[in-house]
Design an enzyme around this catalytic site. Sequence first.
Site: not given
Ligand code: BG6
Length: 489
Positions: A387, A197
Amino acid sequence: MSFPKNFYWGGATAANQCEGAYNVDGRGLAKTDVTTAGTATKPRGITYRLPSGETGIAPMFTPYPKDAKGVVLDEHYYPNHNAIDFYHHYKEDIALFAEMGFKIFRMSISWSRIFPNGIEDKPNQKGIEFYRNIFKELKKYNIEPLVTISHYDTPLYLEEELGGWKNRQLISLFDRYTEVLFNEFKGLVKYWLTFNEINSLLMFKDFMPNMSSEDIAKNYQSLHNQLVASARAVKRAHSIDPQYQVGCMMAGACSYPLTCNPADVLRNQKKMQDNFYYCGDVMVRGEYPVFAKRLWEEDNVKLECTEEDIKNLKEGKVDFFTFSYYSTTCTSADESIAKDGLGNFSLGSKNPYIEYSEWGWGMDPIGLRYYLNEIYNRYEIPVMVVENGLGAIDELTEDKKVHDPYRVEYLREHIKAMEGALEDGVDLIAYTPWGCIDLISASTGEMKKRYGFIYVDLDNEGNGTMKRYKKDSFDWYKKVIATNGADLD
Ligand code: BG6
């Protein structure tokens, strides 16, 4: 139309959120190791000590006092220290991924496991050994690793003693780090991602509206240094092993105009440029886009960018494009309209046409099809969604089951959207939903914000057996993979 024959189905994690073993086998500290837990409404804290000996805690993302050093204090709980102890459970976890039929597994390397302070002459052999064992274990099951080189865990020493990424010295330290990785893991890894990111450094302007102009300028410079370091890594990877494929990884900052008022449309176009295309254009096209000049002027930024940097950026174009996708937001030119629509690093107005998760993140599967089209038609290189997922509270029943139809529903709709994008002609090659096994939330440090197909018995305070249990979504995803996305029921 279905998914291509060799489509990479899998899942994604990050070292600091799952490995644990924070001080084992020579690993050095990262910022996450001095970060406490928070909640959706209470920010995580960074614990520090001043030269006077006085200790304190500062909210995550705000700078702690000058001269203070991040420290671990006895009276606090640090969720990333043990996380889900993937360090000692990786064989069992990879076996479960293989049982689901994973073709690819996204993970990251903890920089401070390889170079504890980031500045050593020689790498830590135990760290290298750990990752080599993981790659070998994955190979046993024909699972391709997709390796993020830096996922929010720059060694703390580099942040504190050298001032972090705003210092150009980190470019050469990253050179050394990536050189070790590319040489050591030749033949074991094919796909690499440089910075997780990377665009989040600019998204902070929206996310933290009170950032000082000095901090904003610092972020631009840090980002520039990372973009250069990333481009140099791409070039180095190709020269060490022509089989290596290196991609960028962006936070999916997709937003819509709140209304069809042309002022909203224009404002949103700028937001997409600033938050997303600024980095994407540099990494894919090898140079800053025309609108970068407008942005630097608006923010009064004087970027230190050498001739050599410009050359590096040109020579280090990525091979493929990846991004995280959780939510979308809306943009209004009217400043009085509330920014109450949350998402991953994003803040915008709420969209009346979509639903929101328990953590207030907008859920928008159709947006994924829209966004995939935007990205692919602009860049025309293979794309991976690395993701995606729903952070939700799961309940482990007495008979050790987790019924999570909400997760299945969320993922199903996003997979349908990807199928739509494939029909549109997007060259989508992989899908790795986030937190395929429950892990520590990055934003809140909570354990109860779970994304996984595999439940880990651990609570927000660190209590639990660490035992792994298959959720209902585990069997569902297994079937999805076995039918190559044809059976989503
Ligand atoms: C992304 C990151 O921003 O979102 C991850 O790359 C992160 O590391 C994921 O875990 C989900 O966010 P969160 O805050 O729900 O863990």
